[in-house]
Enzyme design. Structure first.
Site, PDB file in Angstrom:
ATOM      1  N   SER A  61      76.039 -57.566 -37.725  1.00 32.48           N
ATOM      2  CA  SER A  61      75.641 -58.054 -36.403  1.00 32.48           C
ATOM      3  C   SER A  61      76.038 -57.069 -35.301  1.00 32.48           C
ATOM      4  O   SER A  61      75.876 -57.372 -34.117  1.00 32.48           O
ATOM      5  CB  SER A  61      76.297 -59.413 -36.131  1.00 32.48           C
ATOM      6  OG  SER A  61      77.723 -59.320 -36.220  1.00 32.48           O
ATOM      7  N   HIS A 105      48.989 -86.067  -9.055  1.00 28.15           N
ATOM      8  CA  HIS A 105      47.867 -85.845  -9.980  1.00 28.15           C
ATOM      9  C   HIS A 105      46.990 -84.676  -9.522  1.00 28.15           C
ATOM     10  O   HIS A 105      45.800 -84.628  -9.833  1.00 28.15           O
ATOM     11  CB  HIS A 105      47.004 -87.107 -10.119  1.00 28.15           C
ATOM     12  CG  HIS A 105      47.763 -88.332 -10.498  1.00 28.15           C
ATOM     13  ND1 HIS A 105      48.121 -88.616 -11.802  1.00 28.15           N
ATOM     14  CD2 HIS A 105      48.266 -89.341  -9.725  1.00 28.15           C
ATOM     15  CE1 HIS A 105      48.802 -89.773 -11.817  1.00 28.15           C
ATOM     16  NE2 HIS A 105      48.900 -90.215 -10.579  1.00 28.15           N
ATOM     17  N   SER A 137      44.042 -56.415 -11.740  1.00 27.51           N
ATOM     18  CA  SER A 137      43.249 -56.529 -12.955  1.00 27.51           C
ATOM     19  C   SER A 137      42.804 -55.142 -13.407  1.00 27.51           C
ATOM     20  O   SER A 137      42.556 -54.252 -12.582  1.00 27.51           O
ATOM     21  CB  SER A 137      42.024 -57.407 -12.697  1.00 27.51           C
ATOM     22  OG  SER A 137      41.077 -57.287 -13.731  1.00 27.51           O
ATOM     23  N   LYS A 154      41.277 -58.592  -7.665  1.00 29.75           N
ATOM     24  CA  LYS A 154      42.237 -59.600  -8.090  1.00 29.75           C
ATOM     25  C   LYS A 154      43.679 -59.209  -7.808  1.00 29.75           C
ATOM     26  O   LYS A 154      44.053 -58.046  -7.880  1.00 29.75           O
ATOM     27  CB  LYS A 154      42.070 -59.882  -9.586  1.00 29.75           C
ATOM     28  CG  LYS A 154      40.769 -60.584  -9.948  1.00 29.75           C
ATOM     29  CD  LYS A 154      40.807 -61.057 -11.383  1.00 29.75           C
ATOM     30  CE  LYS A 154      41.782 -62.191 -11.557  1.00 29.75           C
ATOM     31  NZ  LYS A 154      41.945 -62.608 -12.944  1.00 29.75           N
ATOM     32  N   GLU A 196      53.682 -66.395 -13.739  1.00 22.39           N
ATOM     33  CA  GLU A 196      53.195 -66.759 -15.071  1.00 22.39           C
ATOM     34  C   GLU A 196      54.247 -66.458 -16.142  1.00 22.39           C
ATOM     35  O   GLU A 196      54.412 -67.218 -17.099  1.00 22.39           O
ATOM     36  CB  GLU A 196      51.888 -66.027 -15.357  1.00 22.39           C
ATOM     37  CG  GLU A 196      50.736 -66.535 -14.486  1.00 22.39           C
ATOM     38  CD  GLU A 196      49.487 -65.675 -14.596  1.00 22.39           C
ATOM     39  OE1 GLU A 196      49.529 -64.642 -15.295  1.00 22.39           O
ATOM     40  OE2 GLU A 196      48.471 -66.030 -13.974  1.00 22.39           O
ATOM     41  N   TYR A 220      83.718 -72.786 -41.005  1.00 22.13           N
ATOM     42  CA  TYR A 220      82.857 -71.632 -40.752  1.00 22.13           C
ATOM     43  C   TYR A 220      81.950 -71.355 -41.939  1.00 22.13           C
ATOM     44  O   TYR A 220      82.380 -71.372 -43.095  1.00 22.13           O
ATOM     45  CB  TYR A 220      83.690 -70.376 -40.452  1.00 22.13           C
ATOM     46  CG  TYR A 220      82.789 -69.212 -40.081  1.00 22.13           C
ATOM     47  CD1 TYR A 220      82.294 -69.075 -38.793  1.00 22.13           C
ATOM     48  CD2 TYR A 220      82.386 -68.286 -41.050  1.00 22.13           C
ATOM     49  CE1 TYR A 220      81.437 -68.041 -38.463  1.00 22.13           C
ATOM     50  CE2 TYR A 220      81.529 -67.252 -40.725  1.00 22.13           C
ATOM     51  CZ  TYR A 220      81.055 -67.129 -39.429  1.00 22.13           C
ATOM     52  OH  TYR A 220      80.189 -66.113 -39.108  1.00 22.13           O
TER      53      TYR A 220
END
Length: 464
Positions: free
Chosen positions: A26, A160, A281, A287, A294, A321
């Site tokens: 690890s 809504h 874009s 755009k 997002e 463990y």
């Protein structure tokens, strides 16, 4: 420990499958805990000195050697070896090279990697949580500042995704800030459970040299001691709880991101993102894509996936463990990075966002005041269930005439109910509508000011 030897290698004579070696290690992700590992080892060395296992010279050599190892990590000079399967192995191996294996080999007396890793993770996470707290407070400060500055902007409120009633833009902002204040409070509560000491639990049965765990607690700044040694090495609730916290705050971030995505569309044009948080874009030059928002929305799923995945790993593990618990680190590290980055991105988006009051004002339509029209009669003693129907009839009348309810005449309203009088025209005032919502938590200016004060009070309470 001689270079190239495993900490656990005494019983084994055969070679480990190279793939198994890579599968087991690890170090490539837990090396970020080098500071925590060194801090824990220094405290443990002092505890061993108290028990007479180390003499003064040995303790000093170990403490000095550990600082040398720390400096190598900080300066990027630490050279990993193939035998360094994790941060604990790497640091112990290097300490032996710096001060000699005879003295370095005493450091692990009575200590297991089981209680060592549990301690390191708690030490590392609590420091990261302090940073998260700072940036979360910074985000709340931006919310409060914008809400105060833009308190006079009135906008449509939605249910809504349909226009419902007028609200203040600031009220909208604060509706998203309030869950973040809850996240801040919740973070401090999680911190107290993270900040519990496992060190001194040994592999599972406890420490055979009676190290002073209360000393270790104080030395490392823990709030308490985990009282059962088996639980101390097995417990990863603190990891799951922090990842749950990350999922919650990311869900809150996702919801405001979704609203701002909608409000930034050309159909709404309420807000414009700064160029720093948008992209264009590859084919449509007109755009401006809200990529930052997002991604914030999308990464909420990532945070939840980390939590859910590790919970599935933990649920079937037997007592104490087991190597499965090594699966705690990657999702924890990823969740921590995701949430820290996301909070800071949202802070940047909000602090640079351009709001368009003129376009917001144009979106205010008289149908938003249909409830106010009903409440006009309520104030004259008519039951709301009746006034709701009457106001609905006014809406239908306007629709049938191809107009809006504010363009109906007083006679039209009187035809629906005799208690409508000439002053009914005063209903169609957006500012007056929001000011009527003056109960605690409402959208009236006084209530919004109180909300801002409340957020700033919470910030002051948790800032230090």
């Amino acid at each position: 420990m001689a270079s190239g030897h495993k900490l656990w290698g005494g019983r084994f004579t055969g070679e480990t499958d190279p793939l198994m070696t890579a599968y087991n290690e690890s170090i490539h992700y837990d090396k970020r805990m080098f500071n925590a590992d060194i801090d824990g080892s220094k405290a443990y060395a002092k505890a061993l000195k108290q028990r007479g296992i180390l003499v003064d010279e040995e303790l000093e050599a170990i403490l000095t050697g550990l600082e040398t190892v720390r400096d190598e990590w900080k300066q990027g000079k630490f050279v990993l070896q193939p035998s360094d399967e994790d941060i604990h192995t790497a640091n112990e191996r290097r300490l032996g090279e710096v001060i000699g294996t005879g003295i370095a080999g005493k450091l692990h007396t009575g200590r297991s990697r089981n209680d060592q890793v549990a301690t390191d993770m708690r030490l590392w996470l609590r420091e990261e949580m302090k940073d998260v707290k700072k940036i979360l407070i910074n985000l709340l400060q931006v919310f409060a500042a914008r809400a105060e500055k833009e308190i006079d902007i009135v906008m449509p409120g939605y249910t809504h995704l349909q226009r419902a009633q007028p609200i203040r833009w600031s009220h909208f902002l604060l509706s998203h800030a309030l869950p973040i204040t809850t996240d801040l409070v919740r973070l401090t509560e999680v911190y107290t459970r993270v900040n519990q000491l496992p060190l001194g639990a040994g592999a599972l049965a406890g420490n055979p040299f009676a190290v002073d765990r209360e000393f270790l607690r104080k030395e490392l700044g823990f709030d308490g001691i985990i009282m059962n040694s088996m639980n101390a090495v097995a417990d990863r609730d603190f990891v799951i709880e922090f990842m749950f916290w990350s999922s919650m705050v990311m869900s809150h971030i996702s919801r405001i991101a979704e609203d701002l995505i909608i409000y930034s569309t050309s159909e709404f044009s309420f807000v414009t993102l700064s160029d720093a948080y948008a992209t264009g874009s590859s084919i449509m030059p007109q755009k401006k894509n809200p990529d930052s928002l997002e991604l914030l929305r999308g990464k909420s799923g990532r945070a939840f996936g980390n939590m859910a995945g590790f919970m599935m790993s933990v649920k079937g593990i037997p007592s104490t463990y087991n190597k499965d618990l090594q699966e705690d680190k990657e999702p924890l590290f990823d969740s921590l990075k995701t949430v820290k980055d996301s909070i800071q991105i949202l802070t940047g988006v909000l602090s640079t966002l351009t709001v368009h009051p003129d376009k917001i004002a144009k979106s205010l339509t008289a149908d938003l005041l249909a409830t106010d029209l009903a409440e006009y009669l309520v104030r004259k003693g008519v039951p709301f269930r009746q006034t709701h129907h009457i106001s609905g009839s006014a809406v239908r009348m306007a629709e049938e005439r191809g107009t809006t309810i504010d363009q109906l005449s007083v006679e039209d309203f009187k035809s629906l109910h005799p208690l409508y009088e000439d002053d009914v025209a005063a209903v169609f005032d957006y500012e007056a509508s929001v000011e009527k919502r003056c109960a605690i938590g409402g959208t009236a200016k006084s209530c919004v000011v109180d909300q801002i004060k409340n957020i700033r009070n919470i910030i002051a309470r948790y800032k230090d």
